[in-house]
Design a protein around this motif. Structure first.
Motif, PDB file in Angstrom:
ATOM      1  N   GLY A   1       4.092   3.412  -8.749  1.00 13.19           N
ATOM      2  CA  GLY A   1       3.717   3.261  -7.348  1.00 13.19           C
ATOM      3  C   GLY A   1       2.369   2.561  -7.206  1.00 13.19           C
ATOM      4  O   GLY A   1       1.811   2.026  -8.165  1.00 13.19           O
ATOM      5  N   THR A   2       1.834   2.549  -5.981  1.00 19.87           N
ATOM      6  CA  THR A   2       0.540   1.937  -5.690  1.00 19.87           C
ATOM      7  C   THR A   2      -0.319   2.919  -4.908  1.00 19.87           C
ATOM      8  O   THR A   2       0.184   3.895  -4.345  1.00 19.87           O
ATOM      9  CB  THR A   2       0.701   0.639  -4.885  1.00 19.87           C
ATOM     10  OG1 THR A   2       1.387   0.942  -3.659  1.00 19.87           O
ATOM     11  CG2 THR A   2       1.487  -0.388  -5.658  1.00 19.87           C
TER      12      THR A   2
ATOM     13  N   GLY B   1      -3.204  -0.769  -2.361  1.00 18.84           N
ATOM     14  CA  GLY B   1      -2.177  -1.641  -2.891  1.00 18.84           C
ATOM     15  C   GLY B   1      -2.374  -2.005  -4.346  1.00 18.84           C
ATOM     16  O   GLY B   1      -1.828  -3.009  -4.815  1.00 18.84           O
ATOM     17  N   ARG B   2      -3.132  -1.204  -5.108  1.00 25.06           N
ATOM     18  CA  ARG B   2      -3.344  -1.461  -6.534  1.00 25.06           C
ATOM     19  C   ARG B   2      -2.271  -0.737  -7.350  1.00 25.06           C
ATOM     20  O   ARG B   2      -1.938   0.409  -7.054  1.00 25.06           O
ATOM     21  CB  ARG B   2      -4.740  -1.005  -6.958  1.00 25.06           C
ATOM     22  CG  ARG B   2      -5.859  -1.753  -6.267  1.00 25.06           C
ATOM     23  CD  ARG B   2      -7.217  -1.214  -6.632  1.00 25.06           C
ATOM     24  NE  ARG B   2      -7.399   0.163  -6.195  1.00 25.06           N
ATOM     25  CZ  ARG B   2      -8.559   0.813  -6.217  1.00 25.06           C
ATOM     26  NH1 ARG B   2      -9.641   0.198  -6.660  1.00 25.06           N
ATOM     27  NH2 ARG B   2      -8.641   2.059  -5.818  1.00 25.06           N
ATOM     28  N   ASP B   3      -1.756  -1.430  -8.359  1.00 25.91           N
ATOM     29  CA  ASP B   3      -0.700  -0.865  -9.198  1.00 25.91           C
ATOM     30  C   ASP B   3      -1.257   0.307 -10.007  1.00 25.91           C
ATOM     31  O   ASP B   3      -2.225   0.155 -10.777  1.00 25.91           O
ATOM     32  CB  ASP B   3      -0.149  -1.927 -10.141  1.00 25.91           C
ATOM     33  CG  ASP B   3       1.052  -1.428 -10.920  1.00 25.91           C
ATOM     34  OD1 ASP B   3       2.167  -1.474 -10.382  1.00 25.91           O
ATOM     35  OD2 ASP B   3       0.864  -0.973 -12.066  1.00 25.91           O
ATOM     36  N   ARG B   4      -0.653   1.465  -9.871  1.00 25.26           N
ATOM     37  CA  ARG B   4      -1.197   2.667 -10.501  1.00 25.26           C
ATOM     38  C   ARG B   4      -0.885   2.727 -11.996  1.00 25.26           C
ATOM     39  O   ARG B   4      -1.633   3.331 -12.754  1.00 25.26           O
ATOM     40  CB  ARG B   4      -0.654   3.922  -9.804  1.00 25.26           C
ATOM     41  CG  ARG B   4      -1.217   4.112  -8.406  1.00 25.26           C
ATOM     42  CD  ARG B   4      -0.884   5.478  -7.861  1.00 25.26           C
ATOM     43  NE  ARG B   4      -1.489   6.533  -8.655  1.00 25.26           N
ATOM     44  CZ  ARG B   4      -2.743   6.950  -8.511  1.00 25.26           C
ATOM     45  NH1 ARG B   4      -3.543   6.380  -7.632  1.00 25.26           N
ATOM     46  NH2 ARG B   4      -3.192   7.934  -9.251  1.00 25.26           N
ATOM     47  N   MET B   5       0.186   2.112 -12.443  1.00 23.65           N
ATOM     48  CA  MET B   5       0.495   2.149 -13.872  1.00 23.65           C
ATOM     49  C   MET B   5      -0.573   1.399 -14.666  1.00 23.65           C
ATOM     50  O   MET B   5      -1.017   1.865 -15.719  1.00 23.65           O
ATOM     51  CB  MET B   5       1.876   1.555 -14.142  1.00 23.65           C
ATOM     52  CG  MET B   5       2.287   1.691 -15.608  1.00 23.65           C
ATOM     53  SD  MET B   5       3.978   1.196 -15.940  1.00 23.65           S
ATOM     54  CE  MET B   5       3.844  -0.572 -15.764  1.00 23.65           C
TER      55      MET B   5
ATOM     56  N   GLU C   1       0.835  -1.202   0.000  1.00 21.94           N
ATOM     57  CA  GLU C   1       0.000   0.000   0.000  1.00 21.94           C
ATOM     58  C   GLU C   1       0.874   1.257   0.000  1.00 21.94           C
ATOM     59  O   GLU C   1       1.903   1.311   0.671  1.00 21.94           O
ATOM     60  CB  GLU C   1      -0.930   0.019   1.222  1.00 21.94           C
ATOM     61  CG  GLU C   1      -1.959  -1.100   1.257  1.00 21.94           C
ATOM     62  CD  GLU C   1      -1.407  -2.387   1.841  1.00 21.94           C
ATOM     63  OE1 GLU C   1      -0.230  -2.395   2.247  1.00 21.94           O
ATOM     64  OE2 GLU C   1      -2.156  -3.389   1.870  1.00 21.94           O
ATOM     65  N   ASN C   2       0.425   2.266  -0.753  1.00 17.26           N
ATOM     66  CA  ASN C   2       1.051   3.602  -0.760  1.00 17.26           C
ATOM     67  C   ASN C   2       2.545   3.555  -1.087  1.00 17.26           C
ATOM     68  O   ASN C   2       3.366   4.210  -0.435  1.00 17.26           O
ATOM     69  CB  ASN C   2       0.844   4.307   0.589  1.00 17.26           C
ATOM     70  CG  ASN C   2      -0.613   4.623   0.845  1.00 17.26           C
ATOM     71  OD1 ASN C   2      -1.356   4.955  -0.073  1.00 17.26           O
ATOM     72  ND2 ASN C   2      -1.025   4.518   2.094  1.00 17.26           N
ATOM     73  N   LEU C   3       2.906   2.767  -2.086  1.00 18.36           N
ATOM     74  CA  LEU C   3       4.311   2.719  -2.504  1.00 18.36           C
ATOM     75  C   LEU C   3       4.630   3.899  -3.411  1.00 18.36           C
ATOM     76  O   LEU C   3       3.814   4.320  -4.229  1.00 18.36           O
ATOM     77  CB  LEU C   3       4.597   1.424  -3.257  1.00 18.36           C
ATOM     78  CG  LEU C   3       4.682   0.133  -2.443  1.00 18.36           C
ATOM     79  CD1 LEU C   3       5.016  -1.026  -3.366  1.00 18.36           C
ATOM     80  CD2 LEU C   3       5.732   0.234  -1.353  1.00 18.36           C
ATOM     81  N   HIS C   4       5.832   4.431  -3.260  1.00 18.81           N
ATOM     82  CA  HIS C   4       6.338   5.458  -4.172  1.00 18.81           C
ATOM     83  C   HIS C   4       6.785   4.803  -5.479  1.00 18.81           C
ATOM     84  O   HIS C   4       6.993   3.593  -5.539  1.00 18.81           O
ATOM     85  CB  HIS C   4       7.522   6.198  -3.543  1.00 18.81           C
ATOM     86  CG  HIS C   4       7.132   7.057  -2.385  1.00 18.81           C
ATOM     87  ND1 HIS C   4       6.642   8.321  -2.546  1.00 18.81           N
ATOM     88  CD2 HIS C   4       7.145   6.824  -1.052  1.00 18.81           C
ATOM     89  CE1 HIS C   4       6.374   8.857  -1.368  1.00 18.81           C
ATOM     90  NE2 HIS C   4       6.677   7.964  -0.439  1.00 18.81           N
TER      91      HIS C   4
ATOM     92  N   GLY D   1       9.194   0.833  -7.915  1.00 18.04           N
ATOM     93  CA  GLY D   1       8.755   0.608  -6.550  1.00 18.04           C
ATOM     94  C   GLY D   1       8.497  -0.859  -6.250  1.00 18.04           C
ATOM     95  O   GLY D   1       7.944  -1.589  -7.060  1.00 18.04           O
ATOM     96  N   TYR D   2       8.913  -1.289  -5.077  1.00 16.74           N
ATOM     97  CA  TYR D   2       8.674  -2.642  -4.595  1.00 16.74           C
ATOM     98  C   TYR D   2       8.234  -2.564  -3.136  1.00 16.74           C
ATOM     99  O   TYR D   2       8.670  -1.682  -2.387  1.00 16.74           O
ATOM    100  CB  TYR D   2       9.937  -3.516  -4.665  1.00 16.74           C
ATOM    101  CG  TYR D   2      10.455  -3.783  -6.053  1.00 16.74           C
ATOM    102  CD1 TYR D   2       9.927  -4.815  -6.810  1.00 16.74           C
ATOM    103  CD2 TYR D   2      11.481  -3.020  -6.595  1.00 16.74           C
ATOM    104  CE1 TYR D   2      10.405  -5.090  -8.082  1.00 16.74           C
ATOM    105  CE2 TYR D   2      11.967  -3.278  -7.861  1.00 16.74           C
ATOM    106  CZ  TYR D   2      11.425  -4.309  -8.601  1.00 16.74           C
ATOM    107  OH  TYR D   2      11.901  -4.569  -9.857  1.00 16.74           O
TER     108      TYR D   2
END
Length: 479
Positions: A240-241, A245-249, A99-102, A219-220
């Motif tokens: 990021g996400t 936790g969903r992949d934004r790309m 969740e909330n990954l850069h 991001g990982y």
């Protein structure tokens, strides 16, 4: 005979005036000779006939801005339609622990160092705060009040030179209790200030900077870093996400796909309805044309967004019943949702008026041409004349107007999705992603940046290519 005066050439003839010029006066070397067959062939240059579309493509190729916009559009379409096939995440898939990954990360070893340093600083901060509170030795309120009042009474008795009367003592106790409350509040503020004076930063970015640990692209999550360190291939979260936790790309790809599909489908609706309506109005003329144009003017006065909202509110209960009944295309209805279906209905009801006026104007110019008169004289009906002779000669304006309708439809869909009345979750669009990103714009600015840039570039490229297409298809702008 040689001295006989030559007759003057008749008026309008290309023969020279014999009073001024005589062929017999020319030297032998200057007499004109007939050109040979080879000279004629070298002089006459045959040009290959070029069709309308080939000529338009030639002019479009020379428009650098339009071709650059076309390349950008092709890249965006590949990103939207091919990209999701290459990424192993779904647009609605939630990844626990990510969740909330850069869009960037550190290596696993550096991440462990950062986490250990943050935990050490948290422990040091807690110990320093406890030490500050212990140093303040703040007593309880009852203890502090009793001690404060006793000290003040003793000081007042010493000032009076003897023992205080009971009445005077009671009055002073009431006054001292109020003053004790103020003094206790001041003591608490001082203790809190001493606690806040302990400054030990536990912010992750600050710790990374102080430890000299930089960021690397992509991001990982922690679990994905461990899997990657074990030699397993893990696809990075390039954009990021989100908080789930969903992949934004992937979501940006699907959002761009939804926007393009909505734009193209809406433009096709506008093309079909507007071209047919405008052609009938222009060809019929007279009272029919007058009545049809009054209807167009009436539709122009209707606010489109309000109609979409009203249609959505009206259709929602019927669509819910249709979905629950499990009828044909119920899955498609569920995916689109009432708002998107209402948008298509609104396009079919309202947005074709501009196309109809453009087609009507073209038909009015062409319907009195000789080939139309010849077709009618041979017995062709109105439908055949419109289909075979008039609309094909309006194709340039029709194609240009249809293409320029696509960015308008994309902008409307993004605007409605931004307001929350566009696509239904979990399906996403660029407008809804921009709306979601506003809540954390200062903390996660990249969440707004990616969909906003894709949307802006897409609309700009569509408009630039549409302008180039208009210049290429208009014979009056031939270069």
């Amino acid at each position: 005979m040689a001295d006989k005066k030559m007759k003057k050439a008749p008026l309008g003839s290309l023969q020279p005036d014999p009073d001024i010029f005589d062929w017999n006066d020319l030297p032998a070397d200057d007499v004109f000779e007939k050109a040979s067959g080879q000279e004629k062939e070298s002089f006459i240059q045959d040009r290959k006939s070029v069709s309308y579309w080939a000529d338009a493509w030639r002019r479009l190729r020379h428009n650098v801005v339009a071709m650059v916009a076309a390349v950008v559009l092709i890249l965006i379409m590949l990103f939207a339609f091919v990209g999701p096939m290459l990424v192993p995440y779904g647009y609605a898939q939630t990844i626990r622990g990510a969740e909330n990954l850069h869009p960037w990360h550190t290596s696993l070893q550096d991440q462990l160092r950062v986490e250990e340093e943050i935990q050490r600083r948290k422990d040091a901060l807690q110990a320093a705060e406890e030490e500050a509170l212990t140093a303040a030795a703040l007593p309880s309120w009852e203890e502090f009040k009793d001690q404060y009042v006793a000290e003040q009474l003793a000081a007042e008795a010493a000032k009076q030179g003897g023992k205080l009367t009971r009445q005077r003592e009671n009055i002073l106790k009431a006054q001292m209790a109020n003053e004790a409350g103020k003094a206790y509040a001041a003591l608490k503020e001082q203790a809190a200030a001493d606690k806040d004076a302990v400054t030990i930063s536990t912010d992750e970015e600050t710790v990374k900077k102080e430890l000299g640990i930089g960021n690397r692209p992509f991001g990982y999550s922690r679990a994905e870093l461990e899997r990657k360190a074990a030699g397993e291939k893990v696809f990075p979260h390039v954009f990021g996400t989100d908080y789930l936790g969903r992949d934004r790309m992937v979501r940006v790809m699907i959002g761009a796909r939804v926007s393009l599909i909505v734009g193209v489908c809406s433009a096709l609706l506008v093309l079909i309805i507007g071209a047919v309506y405008g052609a009938i109005s222009g060809y019929a003329g007279g009272v029919v044309d007058t009545v049809m144009q009054r209807i167009v003017e009436l539709i122009y006065s209707i606010p489109e967004v309000l109609v979409i909202l009203l249609i959505s509110a009206t259709l929602k209960p019927f669509l819910d019943d249709y979905q629950n009944a499990g009828k044909l295309f119920s899955g498609l209805v569920t995916m689109l949702g009432p708002n998107l279906i209402s948008m298509f209905i609104a396009f079919a009801l309202l947005y074709w008026v501009t196309m109809s006026r453009i087609v009507r104007g073209q038909i009015l110019q062409l319907k009195n041409q000789e080939y139309v008169t010849a077709a009618r004289a041979l017995g062709a009906g109105g439908g055949r004349v419109i289909k075979r002779h008039l609309l094909p000669n309006c194709i340039g304006q029709i194609v240009t107007t249809t293409f320029l309708q696509i960015p308008s439809a994309i902008f409307l869909e993004s605007f409605l999705s931004f307001l929350g009345v566009g696509v239904s979750a979990p399906l996403t669009s660029l407008g809804s992603m921009c709306s979601e990103a506003l809540t954390g714009m200062y903390t996660y600015p990249y969440r707004l940046l990616f969909p906003a840039v894709i949307l802006s570039v897409m609309i700009l490229s569509l408009n630039l290519f549409g302008d180039g297409l208009r210049d290429a298809l208009d014979p009056r702008l031939k270069k």
